[in-house]
Design a protein around this motif. Structure first.
Motif: not given
Ligand SMILES: CC(C)(COP(=O)(O)OP(=O)(O)OC[C@H]1O[C@@H](n2cnc3c(N)ncnc32)[C@H](O)[C@@H]1OP(=O)(O)O)[C@@H](O)C(=O)NCCC(=O)NCCS
Length: 166
Positions: A29-30, A124-128, A146-149, A157-159
């Motif tokens: 994202i950035y 894995l984690v993926v940007t919303k 679940g989710s994380m920030t 912040d990246i959700e």
């Protein structure tokens, strides 16, 4: 097309693919201050590239240690567990011109197989804000748990969503 372990001198090509996915798909994202360091991270256990005989490197994936506190919080919310039991599929990139032909799945499977061979559950984690990547993982049966920030000092912040393997 063949997949092989990433070599140090592959990083520049991988950064160029990431430049395209950042532009076309908002991943990452950035744009990182240190793009090579973002790809070849100290948390990395192993990384692979996909090589096209005509076009060179067209894809990348890495497997990272699951020692990021935020990701493990989402896992631990489901029950007590140790970070050593997990590994994180990370930095999955397919050049836009190579997308849609099964390469993302091959790269993902490679990282998953290696994680399983180490006795670690892949997560894995993926940007919303990357709906295509979310649909890709869900089409392949990954489970949102679940989710994380990710809190950043000077940017919003990246959700992120957290997923476990099928
Ligand atoms: C997400 C990405 C890795 C997918 O790679 P790809 O090579 O295009 O995907 P594949 O061709 O391997 O697709 C595998 C399966 O997912 C499905 N799929 C892929 N994208 C999809 C989408 N946007 N919506 C629904 N299903 C999708 C495919 O239909 C295919 O299903 P099938 O096996 O039943 O045919 C690629 O688009 C990419 O690099 N995106 C930009 C970077 C990025 O977002 N990375 C993820 C960071 S978390």
């Amino acid at each position: 097309m063949h997949l092989r372990q990433r070599h140090p001198d592959d990083i520049a090509s991988c950064v160029e693919i990431m430049r395209r996915t950042h532009h076309d798909s908002a991943y990452p994202i950035y744009w990182p201050d240190d793009p090579a360091g973002f790809l070849g991270n100290e948390a990395e256990l192993k990384a692979w590239v996909a090589v096209d005989p005509d076009n060179g490197i067209v894809g990348h994936v890495a497997l990272h240690r699951a020692d990021e506190a935020a990701a493990m919080q989402a896992i631990q919310a489901k029950g007590p567990t140790e970070a050593e039991g997990y590994a994180v599929v990370s930095r999955l990139l397919v050049h836009p011109q190579a997308q849609g032909h099964g390469l993302g799945k091959r790269l993902l499977d490679t990282a998953v197989d290696y994680s399983v061979s180490r006795g670690q559950h892949p997560i894995l984690v993926v940007t919303k804000n990357t709906p295509d990547a979310i649909q890709f993982y869900e089409a392949l049966g990954w489970n949102r748990i679940g989710s994380m920030t990710v809190e950043l000092p000077v940017r919003p912040d990246i959700e992120m969503w957290v997923y476990t393997a099928p």
